[in-house]
Design a protein around this motif. Structure first.
Motif, PDB file in Angstrom:
ATOM      1  N   MET A  82       6.700  31.032   9.540  1.00 44.56           N
ATOM      2  CA  MET A  82       6.981  30.297   8.307  1.00 44.56           C
ATOM      3  C   MET A  82       5.659  29.863   7.668  1.00 44.56           C
ATOM      4  N   PRO A  83       5.464  30.105   6.378  1.00 44.84           N
ATOM      5  CA  PRO A  83       4.206  29.716   5.731  1.00 44.84           C
ATOM      6  C   PRO A  83       3.996  28.202   5.793  1.00 44.84           C
ATOM      7  N   THR A  84       2.719  27.820   5.887  1.00 48.63           N
ATOM      8  CA  THR A  84       2.390  26.406   5.850  1.00 48.63           C
ATOM      9  C   THR A  84       2.664  25.856   4.457  1.00 48.63           C
ATOM     10  N   PRO A  85       3.376  24.744   4.341  1.00 52.74           N
ATOM     11  CA  PRO A  85       3.599  24.152   3.014  1.00 52.74           C
ATOM     12  C   PRO A  85       2.277  23.853   2.322  1.00 52.74           C
ATOM     13  N   ILE A  86       2.267  23.960   1.004  1.00 54.06           N
ATOM     14  CA  ILE A  86       1.025  23.637   0.298  1.00 54.06           C
ATOM     15  C   ILE A  86       0.737  22.148   0.371  1.00 54.06           C
ATOM     16  N   ILE A  87       1.791  21.319   0.404  1.00 55.38           N
ATOM     17  CA  ILE A  87       1.635  19.879   0.577  1.00 55.38           C
ATOM     18  C   ILE A  87       2.583  19.405   1.669  1.00 55.38           C
ATOM     19  N   GLN A  88       2.063  18.618   2.594  1.00 56.18           N
ATOM     20  CA  GLN A  88       2.872  17.984   3.633  1.00 56.18           C
ATOM     21  C   GLN A  88       2.628  16.482   3.583  1.00 56.18           C
ATOM     22  N   VAL A  89       3.675  15.741   3.374  1.00 51.74           N
ATOM     23  CA  VAL A  89       3.600  14.281   3.276  1.00 51.74           C
ATOM     24  C   VAL A  89       4.294  13.693   4.503  1.00 51.74           C
ATOM     25  N   THR A  90       3.580  12.896   5.269  1.00 49.16           N
ATOM     26  CA  THR A  90       4.119  12.367   6.520  1.00 49.16           C
ATOM     27  C   THR A  90       3.988  10.848   6.561  1.00 49.16           C
ATOM     28  N   ASP A  91       5.120  10.163   6.467  1.00 47.51           N
ATOM     29  CA  ASP A  91       5.198   8.713   6.604  1.00 47.51           C
ATOM     30  C   ASP A  91       4.149   7.992   5.748  1.00 47.51           C
ATOM     31  N   VAL A  92       4.053   8.389   4.493  1.00 45.62           N
ATOM     32  CA  VAL A  92       3.045   7.802   3.608  1.00 45.62           C
ATOM     33  C   VAL A  92       3.498   6.431   3.125  1.00 45.62           C
ATOM     34  N   ARG A  93       2.605   5.480   3.281  1.00 43.02           N
ATOM     35  CA  ARG A  93       2.832   4.111   2.836  1.00 43.02           C
ATOM     36  C   ARG A  93       1.653   3.680   1.963  1.00 43.02           C
ATOM     37  N   LYS A  94       1.945   2.913   0.939  1.00 45.99           N
ATOM     38  CA  LYS A  94       0.884   2.404   0.072  1.00 45.99           C
ATOM     39  C   LYS A  94       1.197   0.970  -0.300  1.00 45.99           C
ATOM     40  N   SER A  95       0.255   0.071   0.003  1.00 47.85           N
ATOM     41  CA  SER A  95       0.417  -1.347  -0.286  1.00 47.85           C
ATOM     42  C   SER A  95      -0.751  -1.830  -1.129  1.00 47.85           C
ATOM     43  N   TYR A  96      -0.473  -2.834  -1.937  1.00 54.20           N
ATOM     44  CA  TYR A  96      -1.497  -3.463  -2.759  1.00 54.20           C
ATOM     45  C   TYR A  96      -1.502  -4.960  -2.455  1.00 54.20           C
ATOM     46  N   GLY A  97      -2.669  -5.549  -2.403  1.00 57.12           N
ATOM     47  CA  GLY A  97      -2.772  -6.982  -2.148  1.00 57.12           C
ATOM     48  C   GLY A  97      -2.597  -7.317  -0.673  1.00 57.12           C
ATOM     49  N   ARG A  98      -2.689  -8.606  -0.388  1.00 58.99           N
ATOM     50  CA  ARG A  98      -2.581  -9.082   0.992  1.00 58.99           C
ATOM     51  C   ARG A  98      -1.720 -10.337   1.052  1.00 58.99           C
ATOM     52  N   GLY A  99      -1.242 -10.601   2.253  1.00 54.60           N
ATOM     53  CA  GLY A  99      -0.488 -11.820   2.487  1.00 54.60           C
ATOM     54  C   GLY A  99       0.724 -11.930   1.580  1.00 54.60           C
ATOM     55  N   GLN A 100       0.886 -13.105   0.972  1.00 51.94           N
ATOM     56  CA  GLN A 100       2.042 -13.325   0.113  1.00 51.94           C
ATOM     57  C   GLN A 100       1.992 -12.489  -1.158  1.00 51.94           C
ATOM     58  N   ASN A 101       0.800 -12.019  -1.512  1.00 50.79           N
ATOM     59  CA  ASN A 101       0.643 -11.203  -2.718  1.00 50.79           C
ATOM     60  C   ASN A 101       0.786  -9.701  -2.449  1.00 50.79           C
ATOM     61  N   ARG A 102       1.088  -9.341  -1.220  1.00 45.50           N
ATOM     62  CA  ARG A 102       1.195  -7.923  -0.868  1.00 45.50           C
ATOM     63  C   ARG A 102       2.440  -7.296  -1.507  1.00 45.50           C
ATOM     64  N   PHE A 103       2.214  -6.110  -2.059  1.00 48.31           N
ATOM     65  CA  PHE A 103       3.322  -5.350  -2.633  1.00 48.31           C
ATOM     66  C   PHE A 103       3.334  -3.965  -1.999  1.00 48.31           C
ATOM     67  N   ASP A 104       4.463  -3.581  -1.427  1.00 44.05           N
ATOM     68  CA  ASP A 104       4.606  -2.275  -0.781  1.00 44.05           C
ATOM     69  C   ASP A 104       5.196  -1.288  -1.782  1.00 44.05           C
ATOM     70  N   ALA A 105       4.326  -0.462  -2.369  1.00 41.50           N
ATOM     71  CA  ALA A 105       4.774   0.497  -3.383  1.00 41.50           C
ATOM     72  C   ALA A 105       5.449   1.710  -2.754  1.00 41.50           C
ATOM     73  N   LEU A 106       4.982   2.137  -1.581  1.00 45.50           N
ATOM     74  CA  LEU A 106       5.602   3.230  -0.821  1.00 45.50           C
ATOM     75  C   LEU A 106       5.825   2.744   0.606  1.00 45.50           C
TER      76      LEU A 106
END
Length: 249
Positions: A1-25
């Motif tokens: 099976m060909p390797t996918p051109i993009i593989q996304v694995t458990d991607v998380r993205k957060s901005y800020g810290r503590g009470q100001n933290r926002f989890d976008a992904l």
């Protein structure tokens, strides 16, 4: 099976810290096969634009991994990262991002200038891209004098000059009337079908999403729907034009 051109694995993205933290992904995983057309859809604030920025290596995930044909992009940095992004991706944005008082040709050849392509070659390839988009007669015009549809075609020409493997289109018809938008859509899907370019469209337009091979729905930072028949992780729809080497050169 060909390797996918993009593989996304458990991607998380957060901005800020503590009470100001926002989890976008919040842990997104899927593969994209070369030559697919994929719509990433979701409401404002869903995380779809954040996802596109991480896929396009414009922003790094907080955790998880993104691979280009098996190459972990976290290993790319500096010039290698810039070179990979410049050679692999083309970008079509809703806001155009053209330099208003520069000529159409100068706008189109900018990615090649950044890549260090010699002037004569930049002009040759830039004019070829404008010819492909029926804009060659506007090459010397200032970008500010183009219509909305002409500006978006110029943006597509700019996206094509480095012969990209993947085009990211962020609400590509959002600033266009319906008839002009339909023309721009046709151009993008023709490039996908005829050139084998992988097309990733971020949109809230259900009609545009319906034209894609596949819909990925993001809600509150989570992948809640993937219309690929075989589900996430399958990559048996490859029909691209390139071999399996050299994405992250």
């Amino acid at each position: 099976m060909p390797t996918p051109i993009i593989q996304v694995t458990d991607v998380r993205k957060s901005y800020g810290r503590g009470q100001n933290r926002f989890d976008a992904l919040k842990g997104v995983s899927f593969d994209i096969a070369e030559g697919e057309s994929v719509a990433i859809i979701g409401k404002s604030g869903s995380g779809k634009s954040t996802l596109m920025h991480t896929l396009a290596l414009l922003d790094a995930p907080t955790s998880g991994s993104i691979a280009l044909e098996g190459v972990d992009t976290s290993t790319l940095a500096g010039r290698r990262l810039n070179r990979t992004r410049n050679r692999t991706f083309g970008f079509v944005f809703q806001q155009f991002f053209l330099t208003a008082n520069a000529s159409v040709l100068d706008n189109v050849v900018l990615p090649m200038k950044i890549a260090g392509v010699p002037h004569a070659e930049r002009k040759r390839r830039g004019m070829a891209a404008l010819e492909q988009l029926d804009l060659a007669d506007k090459a010397k015009n200032k970008a500010v004098n183009l219509s909305g549809g002409q500006k978006q075609r110029a943006v597509i020409a700019r996206a094509l000059v480095n012969d990209p493997r993947i085009i990211f289109a962020d609400e590509p018809t959002g600033n266009l009337d319906s008839s002009t938008g339909a023309v721009v859509e046709d151009i993008l899907f023709d490039l996908n079908r005829e050139n084998g370019i992988t097309l990733i469209i971020v949109t809230h337009d259900e009609d545009l999403a319906a034209r894609c091979d596949r819909r990925i729905v993001i809600r509150d930072g989570l992948l809640v729907e993937d219309s690929r028949p075989n589900g996430p992780g399958s990559a048996d729809t490859t029909h691209g034009r390139h071999g399996a080497e050299g994405v992250a050169a």
